[in-house]
Structure formats: C-alpha cells, structure tokens
Write an enzyme that holds these catalytic residues in place. Sequence first.
Site, PDB file in Angstrom:
ATOM      1  N   HIS A   1      48.833 -18.340  41.858  1.00  0.00           N
ATOM      2  CA  HIS A   1      48.333 -16.961  41.901  1.00  0.00           C
ATOM      3  C   HIS A   1      46.805 -16.909  42.009  1.00  0.00           C
ATOM      4  O   HIS A   1      46.233 -15.862  42.335  1.00  0.00           O
ATOM      5  CB  HIS A   1      48.798 -16.200  40.649  1.00  0.00           C
TER       6      HIS A   1
ATOM      7  N   ASP B   1      47.977 -13.712  46.402  1.00  0.00           N
ATOM      8  CA  ASP B   1      48.422 -12.501  45.705  1.00  0.00           C
ATOM      9  C   ASP B   1      49.901 -12.291  46.010  1.00  0.00           C
ATOM     10  O   ASP B   1      50.460 -12.896  46.932  1.00  0.00           O
ATOM     11  CB  ASP B   1      47.610 -11.283  46.163  1.00  0.00           C
TER      12      ASP B   1
END
Length: 434
Positions: free
Chosen positions: A406, A410
């Site tokens: 992450h 995204d």
Amino acid sequence: MLSKQITAVARGKGVLGARTIHGGTALTMSRGWKTASANIKRAQFHSTNLLQAETVKVPQMAESITEGTLKSWSKQVGDSVAADEEVATIETDKIDVSVNAPSAGTIKELLANEEDTVAVGQDLFVFEPGEVSDSSPTPPPKEDSKEDKPKEEKSTEEKPKEDEPKKPEPSEKPAPPPPESKPPKKEAPKPAEPKSAAPVAGSRNETRVKMNRMRLRIAERLKESQNAAASLTTFNEIDMSSLMDMRKRYKDAVLKEHDVKLGFMSAFAKACSLALKEIPAANAYIDGDEIVYHDFVDLSVAVATPKGLVTPVVRNAEGMNFVEIEKEIAALGKKARDGKLTLEDMAGGTFTISNGGVFGSLYGTPIINLPQTAVLGMHAIKEKPVVVDGQIIIRPIMIVALTYDHRMLDGREAVTFLVRVKEYLEDPRKMLLA
C-alpha cells in the site's frame, strides 16, 4: 650433461678414461659416481615437484554469498576423479554449488566435514593431479574368474557323484517331510510379537532436524516482507470458460508443433504483463526515498521444490507469446526440481505469480516478494452457479488474489490492475488488441 655422466659411469668411461696410473682409476670412478648420484637426486627432486599435490579452495559463488554448508562429499580419500567431476556439494541460502576437480587425479585429503560451514576461499580438499590408469586393476579379476571356472566345474562334477547314491533311497525320503512341515505350524504364534509393538504408533517422541540454509533464508525473507511492506489483498473471480475452451482447442496442435504443453500460466503471465503496462506502479519498487520504475516485465514464477519455494525469473515476458512463455516456464521448472537453478535464474524479478491452485488451494493471500510491489495468487478452478444475462448457469470459476504494498499502490490502482487481468482472461482475444 646429466645423461652423459650417467652413461659414462655405467660404461666405465668418460672421466676415468685418461687416469689409469697408481690407482687413479678407482679414485676417479668414485668421484664420478658421487657427481652422477648428486645429479640423479636433483632430477628426482624436480620430478616430484611436477606431481605436487594441490589444495582446492571453496569457489566464489556470488557477490552476496560468502559462506555455505558442506552437505556431502561425492568422493573420499584415495578415490580417483576425472576432470570437472563433482567432488563436493555446498548448500547456500539460494542454490547448491558443486565443487569439481580441476583435472584428473586422486583425492589425498579432505579438509572439512559434512555439515561444516565453509567460507569462500577456504581450503576444502587436497588433490594430486595425474592420469589414473584403469588397466592395472582389471587383470586380477580376469585371473580369478579363470581360477573360479575350474572350481565350479569340479563342484558340478562332484555333485552328480553325491546325488547318484541318493537315487536308490527314494522310499526313505518321503518319511522325513511331514515332521519338517509341522514345526512351522508351531511357530505360527510368533506373529503375535509385532502386536506387542503396536503401542509404538502412539509414541510421543520428538525429532529435531536442522533447517537447511534455503529454508532459513525463506523464513527470513518472508518475515522481512511482513515487517517492511504495508500489505493489503484484493480478490476477484474469473470465469475461465473462454480460456479453457481456447486451451482445449489448441493444446494438441501446440504440443505437436512446439513440443510444449499449453497451460494457464502463459495466459496469466501475458495478461499480467499487459496490465502492468497500464499500472506501472505495480511493476516498480521503493529504493530509499525514491521509486524505481521498470520499462520491462521480469516475471518471478513461484516453483515448489523439495528444499523450499524458489522464484525463477522469466525475462522480458512483455515481448513473449504464449508458447514462448510456456517453454521458458517449463525449462525453469525442470531446473528447479533438479536443483540446477543458478543465481542468474533467480536474480531480479519485477512481479510475481504464485499458482497455489495446482495443490487445490481455493483462497489465499500471497506474501510480497520484496523488493517487488505486488504478487498475484492463482487458485483452483471450481464450478459455481453464476448469473449471465439474467440466467443462472454453471461456470468454471477461479478466485484470484492480488497482494500489494500500500506504500506504492492505492486501492484504485490495485483493483484496476486485477480487473484488467480478469478482462483479458475472460476474453483472451483482447490480448491481441492490447
């Protein structure tokens, strides 16, 4: 000069020829022998240097590997070896390295024991070069075989003589067999002894086995990935009908023409390569405070081996077709199972595909192979009821999982990537238009 002096001494000439008065001959002869013997000793000394033993060291394995574990000796002291024949195997955290003989010769001394940790450049074994003749040991067995033949003939000749007197006694022989058959019946209760060993099945013993270097390295890397990456997994379902139909239609032709089986891995690899072009962040990695993007796709393909999971790399997969990808994966898989992968085969990799479906896995969350950003997990194909155009029908469905970092990706990019892979696989013709 040496040969002339030796010849002269042997013939009684040379230095002795001119001096034969008042015992000069004996004196000169002794001096000649001394001079010749000294030169002979020098010649012998130099000849032994030519066959001087060599010490073979642990070879350079890779820049990142400085030591390994000596797993086994293929040869022992006194064994003869051919040039480039394997003498020892060293296990590292990535591959097994073979140490070969530099030339033909004989092993004189082993300088390390199995399971010892050996460093690059360390003395490993002493080796004496020289051609080993196999002709000397062969004659003795031939002589033995010749000597054995007459013995065998004699024994065969003696046997009939012993058997002849036994022929007139057939009436007495039938009597003994019955008592001999009875004892085994009495021994029948002996099988009861294993029953007493039955409680061993409930044993609570423990066995400790030292982890090999590859397993230790895998454990270290996986824990490092969990600690470093902000891992998150997203899932999707893929209708495999079109892909299975394509494979069924062309697999025989591909096997006949290219001698390779057409599987699902090539389609997934191609679909991922195309999706990575659209989402380049999934093909990048973090280096300090910078992001490094790749203009190529090097796919790491997870392969299970007896020693652990390895990820050989298919280079420039973005430029390959289905058949080329299948050939490369098949070649790397064979090398992995045979333990012949090299460091070059596993170095690099920008994206990983792991196929747990071959073992029957239905769901799973694969772990990122650092420093990569994402990994795709394939799973088993199961028939499920799905709604198509308002109709409930049965379709072969595969659950796919994308675990991503992450910090780099995204949710929007990760989900978009997986949707693109789904679209390419549900209609493989789209891959021709991409």
